[in-house]
Design an enzyme around this catalytic site. Structure first.
Site, PDB file in Angstrom:
ATOM      1  N   ARG A  47      71.669   5.583  74.621  1.00  0.00           N
ATOM      2  CA  ARG A  47      72.183   6.891  74.215  1.00  0.00           C
ATOM      3  C   ARG A  47      73.673   7.006  74.498  1.00  0.00           C
ATOM      4  NH1 ARG A  47      72.198  12.068  76.716  1.00  0.00           N
ATOM      5  NH2 ARG A  47      70.864  11.324  78.403  1.00  0.00           N
ATOM      6  N   TYR A  99      77.605  22.404  50.766  1.00  0.00           N
ATOM      7  CA  TYR A  99      76.269  21.791  50.820  1.00  0.00           C
ATOM      8  C   TYR A  99      75.274  22.734  51.497  1.00  0.00           C
ATOM      9  CZ  TYR A  99      72.608  18.797  52.800  1.00  0.00           C
ATOM     10  OH  TYR A  99      71.411  18.271  53.201  1.00  0.00           O
ATOM     11  N   ASP A 171      84.430  16.883  54.460  1.00  0.00           N
ATOM     12  CA  ASP A 171      83.207  16.162  54.105  1.00  0.00           C
ATOM     13  C   ASP A 171      83.542  15.296  52.898  1.00  0.00           C
ATOM     14  OD1 ASP A 171      80.757  15.272  53.086  1.00  0.00           O
ATOM     15  OD2 ASP A 171      79.694  17.101  53.651  1.00  0.00           O
ATOM     16  N   LYS A 196      73.993   8.075  52.186  1.00  0.00           N
ATOM     17  CA  LYS A 196      74.341   7.967  50.781  1.00  0.00           C
ATOM     18  C   LYS A 196      75.016   6.628  50.469  1.00  0.00           C
ATOM     19  CE  LYS A 196      72.937  12.302  50.701  1.00  0.00           C
ATOM     20  NZ  LYS A 196      72.773  12.717  52.091  1.00  0.00           N
TER      21      LYS A 196
END
Length: 378
Positions: A47, A99, A171, A196
């Site tokens: 982590r 978005y 973005d 994506k």
């Protein structure tokens, strides 16, 4: 290095321990310590850091022209962590057609922390100026926007923000750093849904955030660690593999998108085509100034529900699905997919109609894609 060379060689791709040509999956939650006291080891717990994930983050730095980059468990995790840089009492300006996931976080989560948001037409600098307040601390840019491919001028917005000591976040999922570089244009932070185009194979959910400012990187790392928004080792390895062919994949996908957009404009069944690579796009000149092509995503609107249903039933090659950026073409219905979390009134305000479809072009032969759309619209 040119881009395809960078994607193969400009970050740790060879394992220094064994010489393996592919960075191994260090599938370990924890790392054995050599001694209790002494020099701290680089890796303690995944982590906090992992060699496979570190290699990917180095790749992100190369891709984005950034000094610092972080890999996240999803694009939404990246967005949420960046928005949590804000403090109680702050105000953020975001695109009207942002978005759906970002919109929901801004309207449902941020108000719980006394953080307010104004949604504006980001292509209109005067509209942004009209919503500047003394407590405005962030301007959130999305260009081209999802799903209407609206364009805003990154450099002008950055200049306005920096005049007022405001953080800018871009973005860049649709264009990726291959074709548009917000950090080079002055943005403080860039983020992408790596799900994506960067990964490109529709088999991973991931996100990235990059910056050139050490103070921002430290704050983001603290948020990432404490929210646990880390990317898994297996997914990091898959993204590393996908990133190597990103340049070649996207070159073909963009070529397909341009030709499909030009065809759809001529089809009488199509009401409107949204694509910044078209000359009649209202902000084509702005987009051409800050990006090198129109990208691999376009949207189009048909005249009625009957045509929509017929098209989605008859189309054969593009899969009807959520998401974008895969090697296969993906046809999405924003009203019931990416923007389903919004109310009908919110979608109407954004211009997301029930007759709107978004197409992410893959790497199929363009002749086959054109023929498929012709038969589906016949």
């Amino acid at each position: 290095m040119k881009i395809n060379t960078k994607l193969l060689h400009d970050y740790p791709v060879v394992d220094t321990y064994t010489g393996a040509s592919s960075i191994p999956k260090y599938q370990s939650s924890t790392f054995a310590q050599k001694e209790l006291y002494g020099q701290p080891q680089k890796y303690l717990y995944t982590r906090f850091g992992n060699p496979t994930v570190d290699a990917l983050e180095s790749g992100f730095c190369s891709l984005e022209n950034a000094n610092y980059a972080l890999a996240y468990s999803s694009g939404m995790a990246a967005i949420a962590n960046v928005l949590m840089l804000l403090n109680a009492g702050d105000h953020i300006i975001a695109p009207l057609e942002v978005y759906g996931g970002t919109c929901q976080f801004a309207t449902e989560i941020l108000p719980k922390y006394n953080i307010s948001v104004s949604f504006v037409d980001m292509s209109d600098l005067n509209d942004i100026k009209a919503h500047l307040h003394s407590n405005t601390k962030m301007i959130y840019i999305e260009t081209p926007s999802n799903p209407l491919l609206k364009v805003c001028d990154i450099q002008k917005i950055v200049a306005l923000a920096h005049q007022n000591n405001i953080l800018t976040v871009a973005d860049n999922t649709f264009m990726t750093a291959l074709y548009q570089k917000p950090l080079d244009l002055g943005s403080d932070i860039v983020l992408e849904s790596v799900t994506k185009f960067v990964n490109g194979h529709s088999d991973v959910v991931a996100g990235l955030v990059a910056t050139n400012q050490s103070s921002l990187a430290e704050k983001l790392r603290l948020l990432q660690k404490n929210f646990g928004a880390i990317l898994g080792v297996e997914d990091a390895w898959l993204v590393l593999r996908g990133m190597k062919t990103m340049g070649l994949r996207m070159e073909k996908a963009v070529e397909n998108a341009q030709q499909l957009a030009e065809y759809l404009v001529t089809n009488p069944k199509i009401k409107h085509v949204y694509y910044p690579g078209l000359e009649d796009h209202p902000d084509a000149a702005v987009h051409a100034h800050q990006a090198s092509n129109g990208g691999a995503v376009l949207s189009f609107e048909v005249y009625d529900k009957k045509t929509l249903e017929k098209l989605t039933k008859k189309i054969k090659l593009p899969i009807l699905a959520v998401s974008l950026g895969g090697v296969e073409s993906i046809l999405s219905h924003p009203a019931t997919m990416s923007h389903a979390c919004l109310t009908p009134e919110e979608r109407q305000k954004q211009g997301v109609t029930d007759e709107l479809l978004r197409l992410s072009c893959g790497i199929e032969n363009i002749e086959d894609l054109l023929e498929d759309f012709k038969q589906a619209l016949k």
